[in-house]
Design an enzyme around this catalytic site. Structure first.
Site, PDB file in Angstrom:
ATOM      1  N   GLU A 145       0.841  -1.204   0.000  1.00  0.00           N
ATOM      2  CA  GLU A 145       0.000   0.000   0.000  1.00  0.00           C
ATOM      3  C   GLU A 145       0.873   1.249   0.000  1.00  0.00           C
ATOM      4  O   GLU A 145       0.428   2.307   0.397  1.00  0.00           O
ATOM      5  CB  GLU A 145      -0.966  -0.008   1.182  1.00  0.00           C
ATOM      6  N   GLU A 205       7.319   7.861  -2.058  1.00  0.00           N
ATOM      7  CA  GLU A 205       7.527   6.958  -0.927  1.00  0.00           C
ATOM      8  C   GLU A 205       8.540   5.854  -1.223  1.00  0.00           C
ATOM      9  O   GLU A 205       8.493   4.790  -0.615  1.00  0.00           O
ATOM     10  CB  GLU A 205       6.206   6.341  -0.452  1.00  0.00           C
TER      11      GLU A 205
END
Length: 130
Positions: free
Chosen positions: A62, A71
């Protein structure tokens, strides 16, 4: 069939604690193990300090953000494929699409602090370096 064991890793302490509480509230502690660290810090094997007894048949992630590649997703997935995923294993989601639009807007430039001098140099425009 249901998974025999599930290993969830979460680097954020508050989220890891919440995940562990949800696992406990559902009586799944025997099958679901919450590891309080990022996947890039997991170790595979049976030795002391190992997190996973074997490579995983399925990796569910996720870590995608609104721009898909933030990220550290590419490095994280590369690491997961190489160290954590068993041969023939699957990753979910297995693909993503990035869409973009070229935009020239003084308003957007002011809102987002965009600079005129990008990687092509000061005063550069598409197709014509400075």
């Amino acid at each position: 069939s249901a998974a025999q064991h599930v290993f969830a890793c979460e680097a954020d302490p508050a989220l890891a604690e919440t995940a562990a509480a949800v696992v406990a509230a559902n009586g799944l502690e025997a099958r679901v193990h919450v590891l309080r660290k990022p996947s890039t810090s997991l170790s595979v094997g049976f030795g002391k300090g190992c997190d996973l007894p074997c490579k995983a048949d399925l990796v569910v992630t996720e870590i995608f953000d609104s721009v898909l590649l933030g990220e550290g997703v590419l490095a994280t997935l590369r690491d997961a494929h190489g160290r954590l995923l068993a041969p023939g294993g699957r990753v979910v989601p297995h693909a993503g699409t990035i869409m973009g639009v070229l935009l020239a807007s003084a308003t957007a430039q002011g809102m987002f602090g965009l600079q005129q001098d990008g990687p092509l140099g000061a005063g550069a425009t598409a197709g014509r370096p400075a």
